[in-house]
Write a protein that holds these residues in place. Structure first.
Motif, PDB file in Angstrom:
ATOM      1  N   GLU A   1     -28.991   0.271   1.169  1.00 49.02           N
ATOM      2  CA  GLU A   1     -29.608  -0.618   2.153  1.00 49.02           C
ATOM      3  C   GLU A   1     -30.658  -1.532   1.531  1.00 49.02           C
ATOM      4  N   GLN A   2     -31.162  -1.172   0.370  1.00 49.32           N
ATOM      5  CA  GLN A   2     -32.149  -2.011  -0.315  1.00 49.32           C
ATOM      6  C   GLN A   2     -31.489  -3.000  -1.278  1.00 49.32           C
ATOM      7  N   GLY A   3     -30.141  -2.987  -1.328  1.00 48.47           N
ATOM      8  CA  GLY A   3     -29.434  -3.926  -2.185  1.00 48.47           C
ATOM      9  C   GLY A   3     -29.258  -3.457  -3.612  1.00 48.47           C
ATOM     10  N   ASN A   4     -29.532  -2.195  -3.878  1.00 50.05           N
ATOM     11  CA  ASN A   4     -29.402  -1.664  -5.234  1.00 50.05           C
ATOM     12  C   ASN A   4     -27.990  -1.124  -5.459  1.00 50.05           C
ATOM     13  N   VAL A   5     -27.452  -1.367  -6.663  1.00 49.25           N
ATOM     14  CA  VAL A   5     -26.149  -0.813  -7.023  1.00 49.25           C
ATOM     15  C   VAL A   5     -26.330   0.664  -7.356  1.00 49.25           C
ATOM     16  N   THR A   6     -25.738   1.515  -6.517  1.00 49.63           N
ATOM     17  CA  THR A   6     -25.901   2.966  -6.710  1.00 49.63           C
ATOM     18  C   THR A   6     -24.589   3.651  -7.076  1.00 49.63           C
ATOM     19  N   GLY A   7     -23.564   2.867  -7.296  1.00 54.91           N
ATOM     20  CA  GLY A   7     -22.282   3.469  -7.658  1.00 54.91           C
ATOM     21  C   GLY A   7     -21.178   2.439  -7.594  1.00 54.91           C
ATOM     22  N   VAL A   8     -19.959   2.914  -7.395  1.00 54.01           N
ATOM     23  CA  VAL A   8     -18.803   2.031  -7.380  1.00 54.01           C
ATOM     24  C   VAL A   8     -17.832   2.500  -6.297  1.00 54.01           C
ATOM     25  N   ILE A   9     -17.199   1.527  -5.648  1.00 52.97           N
ATOM     26  CA  ILE A   9     -16.117   1.819  -4.705  1.00 52.97           C
ATOM     27  C   ILE A   9     -14.809   1.510  -5.421  1.00 52.97           C
ATOM     28  N   GLU A  10     -13.940   2.494  -5.494  1.00 49.08           N
ATOM     29  CA  GLU A  10     -12.632   2.314  -6.131  1.00 49.08           C
ATOM     30  C   GLU A  10     -11.548   2.350  -5.055  1.00 49.08           C
ATOM     31  N   ILE A  11     -10.702   1.339  -5.076  1.00 53.46           N
ATOM     32  CA  ILE A  11      -9.599   1.245  -4.124  1.00 53.46           C
ATOM     33  C   ILE A  11      -8.297   1.296  -4.919  1.00 53.46           C
ATOM     34  N   PHE A  12      -7.461   2.286  -4.588  1.00 47.24           N
ATOM     35  CA  PHE A  12      -6.207   2.488  -5.311  1.00 47.24           C
ATOM     36  C   PHE A  12      -5.021   2.210  -4.387  1.00 47.24           C
ATOM     37  N   ARG A  13      -3.981   1.654  -4.966  1.00 47.05           N
ATOM     38  CA  ARG A  13      -2.712   1.512  -4.252  1.00 47.05           C
ATOM     39  C   ARG A  13      -1.599   1.997  -5.168  1.00 47.05           C
ATOM     40  N   ASP A  14      -0.776   2.905  -4.642  1.00 51.34           N
ATOM     41  CA  ASP A  14       0.312   3.467  -5.436  1.00 51.34           C
ATOM     42  C   ASP A  14       1.401   2.407  -5.628  1.00 51.34           C
ATOM     43  N   ILE A  15       1.616   2.008  -6.862  1.00 48.81           N
ATOM     44  CA  ILE A  15       2.644   1.002  -7.158  1.00 48.81           C
ATOM     45  C   ILE A  15       3.730   1.598  -8.054  1.00 48.81           C
ATOM     46  N   THR A  16       3.882   2.931  -7.990  1.00 45.76           N
ATOM     47  CA  THR A  16       4.869   3.596  -8.842  1.00 45.76           C
ATOM     48  C   THR A  16       6.266   3.044  -8.583  1.00 45.76           C
ATOM     49  N   GLU A  17       6.642   2.945  -7.299  1.00 46.37           N
ATOM     50  CA  GLU A  17       7.972   2.436  -6.973  1.00 46.37           C
ATOM     51  C   GLU A  17       8.115   0.983  -7.411  1.00 46.37           C
ATOM     52  N   GLU A  18       7.058   0.200  -7.225  1.00 45.83           N
ATOM     53  CA  GLU A  18       7.114  -1.200  -7.646  1.00 45.83           C
ATOM     54  C   GLU A  18       7.295  -1.294  -9.161  1.00 45.83           C
TER      55      GLU A  18
END
Length: 655
Positions: A286-303
């Motif tokens: 809430e103070q605008g500090n980077v406290t970590g990371v958001i990782e978004i995964f999508r399975d593209i094995t079939e692709e």
């Protein structure tokens, strides 16, 4: 921002702190205070006298008067920006100040229960009787009500008015904070809903590399439940190749990268490898500090698998698994004699593929091509570019390969073909091979390919007759193996055809064609399935049509073999009948070649004069009668007469 009417006075005021404030004021000034809502409800009180608390508020009539007074003083205060003085219906004075926020009057702060002069006891005795109170007790309570100086009372009222304004300001601040809190909570709930219900797998990692949260899709993707993942180090839950390197996602985000996108192979805890698309962004507090990371995964094995399959198909021949022409040409363009010389090119062509396709069908032809491809794979190294460059043609370009090595490879190809034929008796696999080698940088690989192809074609021409004969013998051997023809029957048919031909007066060339037709007229039967060809029970209409196809199959075979091409038309028409009811063309009369008309009589004679299971051979007289019976419908009547009068006597009693 929401309006003030969305919240009540009590929603945003600490009533305990307000009560303390009122108690302090009342104990200091000796004056009673209260907070009243718009409907007259008294929210809080302090320092009230018995006159109000023990009498008026306990009486039905008195309480009603108090309620009406409270409403009146609220209305009066709401119409003023300052405090107002009001005398209640029970005879006491009060000062009131509206607690107003953004134009809305939420409550009234009241200082009350005073007289400005000594009370008229005669008046209050009368009021005691009206309200049903004991006069003496009531008057005793009246005497305890403070009599105050109006000026002092006004000063206290002004002070309390200032407090009312402070309360209004605090209420507004609290309201704004509450709105912000509610908006923040709404956003948190919305983001939580999006996070948990996202179709993509998501997790939040703190700066200590421990997982703060993950959604349901992440659980399915990684195979690790939220209970087992949250609080654990990220690389123990779902490991990607950047972990522990200078490309670490968290480190890069902490160093200022705003967005990281990548595709990679990751390992689940069960050992299964999957391909994912990863998008990483900073996790900000809430103070605008980077406290970590958001990782978004999508399975593209079939692709990825489809991409690899498409890439494979773009470079390989689908039937044989060898490289295709496009890859071969790319390889030809990549290599140069100057850098990779000497260079050799070997070209191979599958012999008699058309015959196989026409006789046994394209499925068998495809198997034949796959067999050729396997023979070539075994003859070459796995690193060599062996390609199918045409329907029946294969080629390879070999860098750093001289003439001697190229000849050794050709020998290995022939050995592999011979080994295949040894293990697979039947129609033999045959390849025509051509090669060319150069160390001269002035010679282009296109020229070298044309030389190799020319050498291959020369070999095909030189061995054409022997290879065709081998195919013919293989086809006939297949028919003999299936029991459809025998050498004895073939010899009888040829001999009989020759006798009739001479009786009719045909030339020696025509008689030679008659003998050839008698031997190969049913060669097309090799393309008929055993389930139909060897069936003992009566054939269905569909199966009869299948049998009739042997004329067309035999015709196509004959056209591809120079030795049989002169009788190709006769093979096609040898089941036509004189009256036009034969097949496959429905020809009639003399439109049917004479060779075919003779072959029809030869076939019939051989069939009816030999013992068969369930049927004895006919005598000479019965044979003549049978043939005459079919004259004019199945057989040429003139040929039947010649056969009966001139040929049949020559055959003797033994036919």
């Amino acid at each position: 921002m929401s309006g003030s009417a969305d919240y009540s006075f009590a929603d945003l005021v600490d009533l305990q702190e307000l009560q303390k404030l009122q108690d302090t004021f009342s104990s200091t000034t000796g004056l009673a205070t209260s907070v009243t809502l718009p409907d007259g409800t008294v929210l809080s009180t302090s320092g009230w006298t018995d006159f109000c608390a023990s009498f008026h508020r306990k009486s039905v009539i008195g309480r009603q008067r108090c309620l009406e007074s409270d409403r009146e003083i609220f209305r009066a205060a709401s119409q003023s920006d300052d405090f107002v003085i009001h005398k209640c219906h029970n005879g006491l004075f009060a000062a009131a100040m509206s607690i107003r926020v953004e134009g809305a009057d939420l409550a009234t702060l009241v200082v009350s229960q005073v007289f400005f002069e000594e009370p008229d006891e005669h008046y209050f005795r009368k009021q005691a009787r009206e309200l049903g109170f004991d006069e003496e007790s009531y008057l005793e309570a009246v005497r305890k009500v403070p009599v105050v100086d109006k000026r002092d009372f006004y000063n206290n009222a002004r002070f309390l008015g200032s407090i009312a304004k402070i309360i209004s300001s605090l209420w507004l601040q609290n309201k704004r904070q509450k709105v912000l809190d509610e908006q923040l909570q709404y956003e948190r709930n919305r983001m939580t809903t999006i996070f948990q219900n996202s179709g993509d797998a998501m997790r939040i990692i703190g700066k200590d590399f421990k997982i703060i949260d993950q959604n349901k899709q992440m659980e399915l993707l990684s195979g690790v439940t939220a209970a087992d993942a949250i609080g654990r180090l990220c690389f123990n839950s779902f490991h990607h190749p950047f972990c522990g390197t200078d490309r670490c996602i968290l480190r890069r985000i902490q160093s200022g990268e705003a967005r990281i996108e990548a595709q990679m192979e990751m390992a689940r805890n069960d050992g299964r490898q999957i391909f994912v698309s990863l998008t990483s962004t900073p996790f900000i507090d809430e103070q605008g500090n980077v406290t970590g990371v958001i990782e978004i995964f999508r399975d593209i094995t079939e692709e990825k698998q489809m991409e690899e399959k498409l890439r494979y198909l773009s470079l390989h021949d689908a039937l044989t698994g060898l490289f295709n022409r496009a890859y071969f040409e790319e390889e030809m363009g990549r290599l140069t004699v100057a850098r990779h010389g000497p260079v050799s090119i070997i070209v191979c062509d599958v012999d008699a593929l058309k015959i196989i396709n026409d006789t046994l069908g394209h499925d068998t032809g495809d198997e034949y091509l796959r067999a050729a491809a396997e023979a070539l794979k075994k003859a070459f190294r796995t690193t060599d570019c062996v390609a199918r460059v045409g329907g029946d043609e294969f080629a390879t370009v070999l860098p750093s390969t001289d003439n001697e090595v190229a000849e050794d490879i050709c020998s290995r190809i022939r050995q592999q073909v011979a080994e295949y034929n040894r293990q697979h008796p039947g129609i033999p696999l045959s390849l025509s091979i051509g090669r060319a080698t150069t160390g001269d940088p002035a010679v282009s690989l296109s020229e070298l390919y044309r030389e190799a192809d020319s050498n291959m074609y020369r070999e095909k021409l030189l061995n054409r007759v022997s290879k065709h004969n081998a195919v013919i013998e293989a086809v006939m051997a297949a028919l003999r193996k299936r029991g459809f023809i025998t050498e004895g029957r073939t010899a009888r048919l040829q001999s009989l055809a020759e006798i009739i031909g001479k009786a009719v007066g045909l030339s020696d060339a025509k008689i030679a064609e008659l003998r050839l037709l008698a031997r190969f007229c049913d060669i097309g039967m090799v393309g008929i399935p055993d389930r139909v060809l060897l069936k003992q029970e009566p054939l269905t209409p569909a199966e009869k049509l299948t049998i009739q196809r042997h004329c067309e199959i035999g015709h196509r075979i004959a056209l591809t073999i120079p030795e049989l091409s002169p009788i190709a038309e006769s093979i096609l028409k040898h089941h036509e009948w004189w009256d036009g009811t034969g097949y496959p063309l429905g020809l009639r009369g003399e439109d049917i070649p004479v060779e075919c008309r003779i072959q029809a009589i030869v076939d019939a004679y051989d069939a009816i004069t030999r013992d068969e299971p369930g049927r004895r051979a006919l005598s000479a007289a019965a044979t003549a009668q049978e043939l005459r019976q079919w004259a004019g419908s199945r057989f040429d009547p003139d040929l039947v007469n010649i056969f009966v009068h001139d040929v049949l006597p020559q055959l003797g009693s033994g036919h």
